[in-house]
Scaffold this motif. Sequence first.
Motif, PDB file in Angstrom:
ATOM      1  N   ARG A 149      31.163  39.891  44.927  1.00  0.00           N
ATOM      2  CA  ARG A 149      32.340  39.102  44.577  1.00  0.00           C
ATOM      3  C   ARG A 149      32.023  37.615  44.657  1.00  0.00           C
ATOM      4  O   ARG A 149      31.239  37.188  45.500  1.00  0.00           O
ATOM      5  CB  ARG A 149      33.502  39.434  45.521  1.00  0.00           C
ATOM      6  N   VAL A 169      36.138  32.529  32.565  1.00  0.00           N
ATOM      7  CA  VAL A 169      35.791  33.707  33.373  1.00  0.00           C
ATOM      8  C   VAL A 169      35.708  34.946  32.500  1.00  0.00           C
ATOM      9  O   VAL A 169      34.773  35.755  32.612  1.00  0.00           O
ATOM     10  CB  VAL A 169      36.816  33.901  34.514  1.00  0.00           C
ATOM     11  N   LEU A 174      32.494  38.093  34.222  1.00  0.00           N
ATOM     12  CA  LEU A 174      33.254  38.238  35.457  1.00  0.00           C
ATOM     13  C   LEU A 174      34.706  38.563  35.139  1.00  0.00           C
ATOM     14  O   LEU A 174      35.163  38.412  34.013  1.00  0.00           O
ATOM     15  CB  LEU A 174      33.173  36.954  36.293  1.00  0.00           C
ATOM     16  N   HIS A 175      35.421  38.976  36.176  1.00  0.00           N
ATOM     17  CA  HIS A 175      36.829  39.345  36.032  1.00  0.00           C
ATOM     18  C   HIS A 175      37.587  38.830  37.245  1.00  0.00           C
ATOM     19  O   HIS A 175      37.093  38.905  38.365  1.00  0.00           O
ATOM     20  CB  HIS A 175      36.967  40.871  35.942  1.00  0.00           C
ATOM     21  N   ILE A 176      38.773  38.268  37.028  1.00  0.00           N
ATOM     22  CA  ILE A 176      39.590  37.796  38.138  1.00  0.00           C
ATOM     23  C   ILE A 176      40.326  38.979  38.752  1.00  0.00           C
ATOM     24  O   ILE A 176      41.183  39.590  38.118  1.00  0.00           O
ATOM     25  CB  ILE A 176      40.594  36.720  37.680  1.00  0.00           C
ATOM     26  N   SER A 197      40.409  31.991  43.468  1.00  0.00           N
ATOM     27  CA  SER A 197      40.287  33.246  42.728  1.00  0.00           C
ATOM     28  C   SER A 197      39.129  34.062  43.269  1.00  0.00           C
ATOM     29  O   SER A 197      38.085  33.519  43.632  1.00  0.00           O
ATOM     30  CB  SER A 197      40.103  32.993  41.229  1.00  0.00           C
ATOM     31  N   LEU A 199      36.569  36.972  42.168  1.00  0.00           N
ATOM     32  CA  LEU A 199      36.025  37.514  40.932  1.00  0.00           C
ATOM     33  C   LEU A 199      35.046  38.645  41.241  1.00  0.00           C
ATOM     34  O   LEU A 199      34.380  38.648  42.277  1.00  0.00           O
ATOM     35  CB  LEU A 199      35.261  36.422  40.160  1.00  0.00           C
TER      36      LEU A 199
END
Length: 202
Positions: A149, A169, A174-176, A197, A199
């Motif tokens: 992360r 992002v 990547l992903h929030i 955030s 991620l």
Amino acid sequence: MNTPPSQWAQIVAADPQHSHRYAERFRQLEASGADIFGEARMLDAMLERGSHILDAGCGAGRTAGYLARQGHEVVGFDLDPVLIDAAREDFPDPTWLVGDLAELDLPSRGIDRKFDAIISAGNVMTFLHPDTRLSVLRNFAAHLVHDGRAVIGFGADRGYSFDAYAADVARSGLHIDARFATWDLRPFTSASDFLVSILSLS
């Protein structure tokens, strides 16, 4: 690689004493009893002891230094050699490296293991050159383990909108996973003037 200079590099070029004052300010804050480790405590709570952590844009080392004292294996990486020198002096345990996040390639620096977590605090994302922000996020993705992360925090009205960041992002690999308004995890709302955030790899 012809990387455009970051906004931090431009500030330091215009005022060579800026970094010295920055490092001294945090030393004075700690000496006065101020809490300067909130970001580090948040990340520490997310991880098992002995985790491998990259402090991306580590500045004078307060976050990386705290995390190393908790038993993590920490690499601090920053563009500013003055701040890295201060970090080495005040927090000897982490590995400290000078470099541009837009050119982050730690295997080429002898660090082959990927990271369980990456933290980027202190408005680092807003000090990047705008043309390198997406590249930096992609570099973060390339340095994370599969279930790692990244935790990134920065303020509003600093030239990088939260919507633009979310779009970068989404393009970075990547992903929030979660958003907060503070490092002590207060809820993020449309009125929030700060974004933290969390991620993961998408």
